[in-house]
Enzyme design. Structure first.
Site, PDB file in Angstrom:
ATOM      1  N   ASP A 141       3.914   2.072  -4.394  1.00 46.21           N
ATOM      2  CA  ASP A 141       2.996   2.849  -5.229  1.00 46.21           C
ATOM      3  C   ASP A 141       2.798   2.015  -6.495  1.00 46.21           C
ATOM      4  OD1 ASP A 141       1.780   4.505  -7.050  1.00 46.21           O
ATOM      5  OD2 ASP A 141       3.041   6.243  -6.631  1.00 46.21           O
ATOM      6  N   VAL A 142       1.609   1.424  -6.662  1.00 43.24           N
ATOM      7  CA  VAL A 142       1.421   0.477  -7.773  1.00 43.24           C
ATOM      8  C   VAL A 142       1.491   1.137  -9.145  1.00 43.24           C
ATOM      9  CG1 VAL A 142       0.072  -1.202  -6.429  1.00 43.24           C
ATOM     10  CG2 VAL A 142      -1.128   0.638  -7.677  1.00 43.24           C
ATOM     11  N   TYR A 189     -12.856   7.003 -13.807  1.00 44.63           N
ATOM     12  CA  TYR A 189     -12.950   5.749 -13.040  1.00 44.63           C
ATOM     13  C   TYR A 189     -13.479   4.633 -13.938  1.00 44.63           C
ATOM     14  CZ  TYR A 189     -14.137   2.758  -9.024  1.00 44.63           C
ATOM     15  OH  TYR A 189     -14.214   1.727  -8.129  1.00 44.63           O
ATOM     16  N   ASN A 231      -5.571  -4.775  -6.379  1.00 40.08           N
ATOM     17  CA  ASN A 231      -6.784  -4.208  -5.810  1.00 40.08           C
ATOM     18  C   ASN A 231      -6.733  -2.692  -5.574  1.00 40.08           C
ATOM     19  OD1 ASN A 231      -9.298  -4.352  -3.923  1.00 40.08           O
ATOM     20  ND2 ASN A 231      -7.674  -3.496  -2.649  1.00 40.08           N
ATOM     21  N   ASP A 237       0.851  -1.201   0.000  1.00 34.84           N
ATOM     22  CA  ASP A 237       0.000   0.000   0.000  1.00 34.84           C
ATOM     23  C   ASP A 237       0.880   1.242   0.000  1.00 34.84           C
ATOM     24  OD1 ASP A 237      -3.249   0.210   0.872  1.00 34.84           O
ATOM     25  OD2 ASP A 237      -2.107   2.074   1.000  1.00 34.84           O
ATOM     26  N   LYS A 267     -11.799   1.083 -15.080  1.00 31.67           N
ATOM     27  CA  LYS A 267     -12.377  -0.189 -14.640  1.00 31.67           C
ATOM     28  C   LYS A 267     -12.796  -1.046 -15.841  1.00 31.67           C
ATOM     29  CE  LYS A 267     -11.704   0.481 -10.294  1.00 31.67           C
ATOM     30  NZ  LYS A 267     -10.692  -0.305  -9.591  1.00 31.67           N
TER      31      LYS A 267
HETATM   32  N1  LIG Z   1     -15.899   0.916  -2.221  1.00 36.71           N
HETATM   33  C1  LIG Z   1     -16.646   0.646  -3.278  1.00 36.71           C
HETATM   34  O1  LIG Z   1     -17.885   0.885  -3.304  1.00 36.71           O
HETATM   35  C2  LIG Z   1     -16.008  -0.010  -4.491  1.00 36.71           C
HETATM   36  C3  LIG Z   1     -16.863  -0.495  -5.503  1.00 36.71           C
HETATM   37  C4  LIG Z   1     -16.300  -1.084  -6.625  1.00 36.71           C
HETATM   38  C5  LIG Z   1     -14.906  -1.206  -6.726  1.00 36.71           C
HETATM   39  N2  LIG Z   1     -14.105  -0.721  -5.735  1.00 36.71           N
HETATM   40  C6  LIG Z   1     -12.643  -0.872  -5.892  1.00 36.71           C
HETATM   41  O2  LIG Z   1     -12.107  -1.561  -4.779  1.00 36.71           O
HETATM   42  C7  LIG Z   1     -10.716  -1.293  -4.680  1.00 36.71           C
HETATM   43  C8  LIG Z   1     -10.350  -0.999  -3.242  1.00 36.71           C
HETATM   44  O3  LIG Z   1     -10.926   0.255  -2.858  1.00 36.71           O
HETATM   45  P1  LIG Z   1     -11.700   0.458  -1.477  1.00 36.71           P
HETATM   46  O4  LIG Z   1     -13.108   0.763  -1.805  1.00 36.71           O
HETATM   47  O5  LIG Z   1     -11.377  -0.622  -0.546  1.00 36.71           O
HETATM   48  O6  LIG Z   1     -11.057   1.873  -1.013  1.00 36.71           O
HETATM   49  P2  LIG Z   1     -10.057   2.234   0.182  1.00 36.71           P
HETATM   50  O7  LIG Z   1      -9.698   3.666  -0.032  1.00 36.71           O
HETATM   51  O8  LIG Z   1     -10.649   1.861   1.493  1.00 36.71           O
HETATM   52  O9  LIG Z   1      -8.793   1.305  -0.109  1.00 36.71           O
HETATM   53  C9  LIG Z   1      -7.955   1.538  -1.220  1.00 36.71           C
HETATM   54  C10 LIG Z   1      -6.504   1.300  -0.809  1.00 36.71           C
HETATM   55  O10 LIG Z   1      -5.656   1.540  -1.948  1.00 36.71           O
HETATM   56  C11 LIG Z   1      -4.498   2.256  -1.497  1.00 36.71           C
HETATM   57  N3  LIG Z   1      -3.854   2.983  -2.594  1.00 36.71           N
HETATM   58  C12 LIG Z   1      -4.255   4.136  -3.186  1.00 36.71           C
HETATM   59  N4  LIG Z   1      -3.352   4.510  -4.097  1.00 36.71           N
HETATM   60  C13 LIG Z   1      -2.385   3.557  -4.113  1.00 36.71           C
HETATM   61  C14 LIG Z   1      -1.198   3.394  -4.870  1.00 36.71           C
HETATM   62  N5  LIG Z   1      -0.802   4.293  -5.796  1.00 36.71           N
HETATM   63  N6  LIG Z   1      -0.440   2.299  -4.627  1.00 36.71           N
HETATM   64  C15 LIG Z   1      -0.797   1.401  -3.680  1.00 36.71           C
HETATM   65  N7  LIG Z   1      -1.898   1.521  -2.920  1.00 36.71           N
HETATM   66  C16 LIG Z   1      -2.689   2.588  -3.149  1.00 36.71           C
HETATM   67  C17 LIG Z   1      -5.047   3.170  -0.409  1.00 36.71           C
HETATM   68  O11 LIG Z   1      -4.030   3.667   0.447  1.00 36.71           O
HETATM   69  C18 LIG Z   1      -6.049   2.260   0.290  1.00 36.71           C
HETATM   70  O12 LIG Z   1      -5.436   1.562   1.361  1.00 36.71           O
HETATM   71  C19 LIG Z   1     -10.439  -0.138  -5.641  1.00 36.71           C
HETATM   72  O13 LIG Z   1      -9.855  -0.645  -6.833  1.00 36.71           O
HETATM   73  C20 LIG Z   1     -11.826   0.407  -5.931  1.00 36.71           C
HETATM   74  O14 LIG Z   1     -11.901   1.063  -7.171  1.00 36.71           O
HETATM   75  C21 LIG Z   1     -14.625  -0.127  -4.625  1.00 36.71           C
END
Ligand SMILES: NC(=O)c1ccc[n+]([C@@H]2O[C@H](COP(=O)([O-])OP(=O)(O)OC[C@H]3O[C@@H](n4cnc5c(N)ncnc54)[C@H](O)[C@@H]3O)[C@@H](O)[C@H]2O)c1
Length: 286
Positions: free
Chosen positions: A63-64, A156, A90, A37, A160
């Site tokens: 940083d991915v 976004y 993720n 992360d 996706k």
């Molecule tokens: N929450 C929703 O409703 C939802 C719905 C569909 C898809 N998603 C997807 O789920 C995935 C996880 O998101 P989430 O909802 O758990 O949000 P979140 O913000 O709780 O978690 C995302 C994590 O990614 C990390 N991150 C951000 N930029 C980064 C980088 N450059 N390198 C490494 N890590 C990084 C953040 O620090 C965080 O810990 C994402 O791909 C998001 O698009 C979320």
């Protein structure tokens, strides 16, 4: 993959939300976990709490969006655990605003994390898995937004839909080779996470002009969409339930993981009907 005990999982975006949920679920299965992360404080806290709960965990600040960070993540994984069996690409972020209003910085940031992050994961880890020649699985987190046609959250959705296409292509290519690597694409509906606070991790070099910030983010339309999405996320599915869906899909070798199938399938159907009937796009959320 049916047996998880002692296998090695690498999970990006593991310090919060869905990623952390998957990491904790994998630890319950007795897997060894590499947490990646960008948010170091939350990452260290996650590592500490998971270790205290008895898990075998390594935290790697990454940083991915940077090829070199994902390459270093792979090296550190192999040095610590000697193999990798599950990769969850993720990490993700999002911004609102109409597509013509979003800034170059918005595009670079979201494309960098959501799309390039998955590209780097595949580019770096698939050769390692092929060489290993053991049962492996890759789960790429897309979104229900990766399957539908609607207004708002344009960047976004571009990323996706890219992740869905990338995952489908990867699936076909690995199957054609008879590789032991299986693939899934996670397309959740709303999940209760910190995604609405994604700006906390926007790098300094991709911050935009404060004037753009006020012009775009303060418009009534932007505010209305933001409020609607925030409310949907707050009442979304708990992360541990999403993690259950992911682990079940890995066991069953299921490609599409829809956490909210009734809702998403209606919109997918509408889009498919538009395409098959060659009619103009229908807005499923008017
Ligand atoms: N929450 C929703 O409703 C939802 C719905 C569909 C898809 N998603 C997807 O789920 C995935 C996880 O998101 P989430 O909802 O758990 O949000 P979140 O913000 O709780 O978690 C995302 C994590 O990614 C990390 N991150 C951000 N930029 C980064 C980088 N450059 N390198 C490494 N890590 C990084 C953040 O620090 C965080 O810990 C994402 O791909 C998001 O698009 C979320």
């Amino acid at each position: 993959m049916r047996e998880f005990k002692n296998k090695v999982a690498v999970i990006t975006g593991a310090a919060s939300g869905i990623g952390r949920g998957i990491a904790e679920r994998c630890a319950q299965e007795g897997m060894r976990i590499v947490l990646a992360d960008i948010e170091e404080k939350a990452l260290n806290q996650t590592e500490k709490e998971m270790k205290a709960a008895g898990a075998s965990v390594l935290a790697v600040p990454s940083d991915v969006s940077k090829a070199s960070d994902v390459e270093a993540l792979a090296h550190k994984t192999l040095n610590a655990f000697g193999a990798v069996h599950l990769l969850c690409n993720n990490a993700g972020v999002g911004v609102g605003g109409c597509v013509w209003e979003c800034t170059v910085e918005d595009w670079k940031w979201v494309m960098g994390v959501n799309l390039w992050g998955v590209i780097h994961g595949i580019r770096v880890f698939v050769p390692i898995m092929l060489e290993q020649d053991t049962e492996c699985h890759i789960v790429n987190t897309a979104s229900g937004s990766g399957l539908i046609s609607s207004p708002h959250l344009g960047i976004y959705k571009v990323t996706k839909q890219g992740v869905v296409s990338l995952s489908e292509t990867l699936y076909h290519e690995l199957a054609q080779r008879g590789a032991k690597i299986k693939v899934s694409v996670l397309c959740p509906g709303w999940v209760n996470t910190q995604i609405m606070e994604a700006e906390r991790n926007r790098p300094a070099e991709l911050q935009h002009d404060p004037d753009d910030e006020v012009r775009i983010r303060m418009s009534p339309e932007y505010q209305e969409v933001e409020e609607t999405v925030r409310a949907a996320v707050q009442t979304g599915m708990p992360c541990h339930q999403v993690a259950d869906c992911v682990l079940n899909a890995i066991r069953e070798e299921k490609f599409y993981i829809l956490t909210d199938p009734d809702f998403v399938k209606l919109m997918v159907q509408l889009r498919l009907d538009d395409i098959l009937q060659e009619r103009n796009p229908t807005n499923p959320l008017p």
